[in-house]
Design a protein around this motif. Structure first.
Motif, PDB file in Angstrom:
ATOM      1  N   TYR A  66       8.647  92.817 -79.768  1.00 59.50           N
ATOM      2  CA  TYR A  66       9.116  93.120 -78.251  1.00 59.50           C
ATOM      3  C   TYR A  66       9.277  94.517 -77.852  1.00 59.50           C
ATOM      4  CZ  TYR A  66      10.657  90.780 -74.078  1.00 59.50           C
ATOM      5  OH  TYR A  66      10.868  90.190 -72.565  1.00 59.50           O
ATOM      6  N   ILE A 112      14.116  82.256 -77.664  1.00 55.88           N
ATOM      7  CA  ILE A 112      14.384  82.171 -79.518  1.00 55.88           C
ATOM      8  C   ILE A 112      15.417  81.259 -79.756  1.00 55.88           C
ATOM      9  CG2 ILE A 112      13.325  84.636 -79.705  1.00 55.88           C
ATOM     10  CD1 ILE A 112      16.847  84.596 -80.592  1.00 55.88           C
ATOM     11  N   ALA A 129      14.397  90.153 -85.236  1.00 57.32           N
ATOM     12  CA  ALA A 129      13.192  90.244 -85.795  1.00 57.32           C
ATOM     13  C   ALA A 129      12.077  90.080 -84.441  1.00 57.32           C
ATOM     14  CB  ALA A 129      12.688  88.976 -86.611  1.00 57.32           C
ATOM     15  N   SER A 130      12.503  89.218 -83.440  1.00 59.51           N
ATOM     16  CA  SER A 130      11.634  89.193 -82.252  1.00 59.51           C
ATOM     17  C   SER A 130      11.838  90.142 -81.444  1.00 59.51           C
ATOM     18  CB  SER A 130      12.181  87.817 -81.402  1.00 59.51           C
ATOM     19  OG  SER A 130      13.352  88.091 -80.720  1.00 59.51           O
ATOM     20  N   ARG A 176      14.017  86.691 -72.976  1.00 61.97           N
ATOM     21  CA  ARG A 176      13.623  86.337 -74.614  1.00 61.97           C
ATOM     22  C   ARG A 176      14.610  85.857 -75.458  1.00 61.97           C
ATOM     23  NH1 ARG A 176      14.804  89.014 -78.970  1.00 61.97           N
ATOM     24  NH2 ARG A 176      15.850  90.561 -77.840  1.00 61.97           N
ATOM     25  N   GLU A 177      16.132  86.330 -75.166  1.00 59.79           N
ATOM     26  CA  GLU A 177      16.912  85.583 -76.083  1.00 59.79           C
ATOM     27  C   GLU A 177      16.968  84.432 -75.730  1.00 59.79           C
ATOM     28  OE1 GLU A 177      19.976  89.687 -76.355  1.00 59.79           O
ATOM     29  OE2 GLU A 177      20.253  87.964 -74.663  1.00 59.79           O
ATOM     30  N   VAL A 206      16.679  85.968 -86.457  1.00 64.95           N
ATOM     31  CA  VAL A 206      15.367  85.634 -85.357  1.00 64.95           C
ATOM     32  C   VAL A 206      15.277  86.834 -84.159  1.00 64.95           C
ATOM     33  CG1 VAL A 206      14.289  83.945 -84.181  1.00 64.95           C
ATOM     34  CG2 VAL A 206      15.440  83.449 -86.150  1.00 64.95           C
ATOM     35  N   ALA A 207      16.592  86.806 -83.568  1.00 62.20           N
ATOM     36  CA  ALA A 207      16.820  87.906 -82.452  1.00 62.20           C
ATOM     37  C   ALA A 207      16.275  89.149 -82.589  1.00 62.20           C
ATOM     38  CB  ALA A 207      18.050  87.723 -81.747  1.00 62.20           C
TER      39      ALA A 207
END
Length: 142
Positions: free
Chosen positions: A111, A19, A106-107, A15-16, A103-104
């Motif tokens: 998740y 993004i 928030a995502s 995921r990281e 962003v990390a």
């Protein structure tokens, strides 16, 4: 702690990268996360147990039940509320810029809503396995 380290590397790293974190930032986030996970593993387990008790979801005997639904909610809440501040601190210390960190994080919220319940299962299995090992060693010592 073992389940946190496994989960961190296998679920969080992809995921990281998606993004926009660099491979180096992702590597150091995961690398620094391992000793942190080892340190917070037990407090997280206690916190998770506390949240499960609040939702009446300590012991689930049937997979499709109201108690299982409460367990999913409890595991999701415990995962999200405990891990987000830790994650933000790790991002800061590995030098991720503010925009990418936001962003990390928030995502990570949606998740973590998705991964909280499965992580609860992984954590439970790991704890059960460690407890069984402890019983085995105690029996052999006696």
């Amino acid at each position: 702690a073992l389940s946190l380290a496994f989960w961190s590397a296998s679920v969080e790293a992809p995921r990281e990268l998606l993004i926009g974190m660099t491979p180096e930032q992702t590597f150091y986030t995961r690398l620094y996360g391992i000793p942190i996970d080892m340190t917070i593993g037990r407090p997280y387990g206690l916190y998770q147990d506390f949240i499960r008790r609040k939702y009446g979801a300590e012991k689930v005997e049937r997979f499709l039940s109201a108690k299982m639904a409460r367990r999913i909610v409890a595991d999701t809440i415990s995962f999200t509320t405990f891990m987000m501040p830790v994650y933000g601190a790790v991002l800061y210390f590995v030098g991720v810029d503010l925009k990418t960190s936001l962003v990390a994080m928030a995502s990570a919220v949606p998740y973590s809503l998705w991964q909280g319940a499965p992580y609860g299962v992984v954590n439970g299995l790991t704890r059960k396995g460690i407890n069984n090992l402890n019983k085995t060693f105690k029996n052999k010592a006696n």
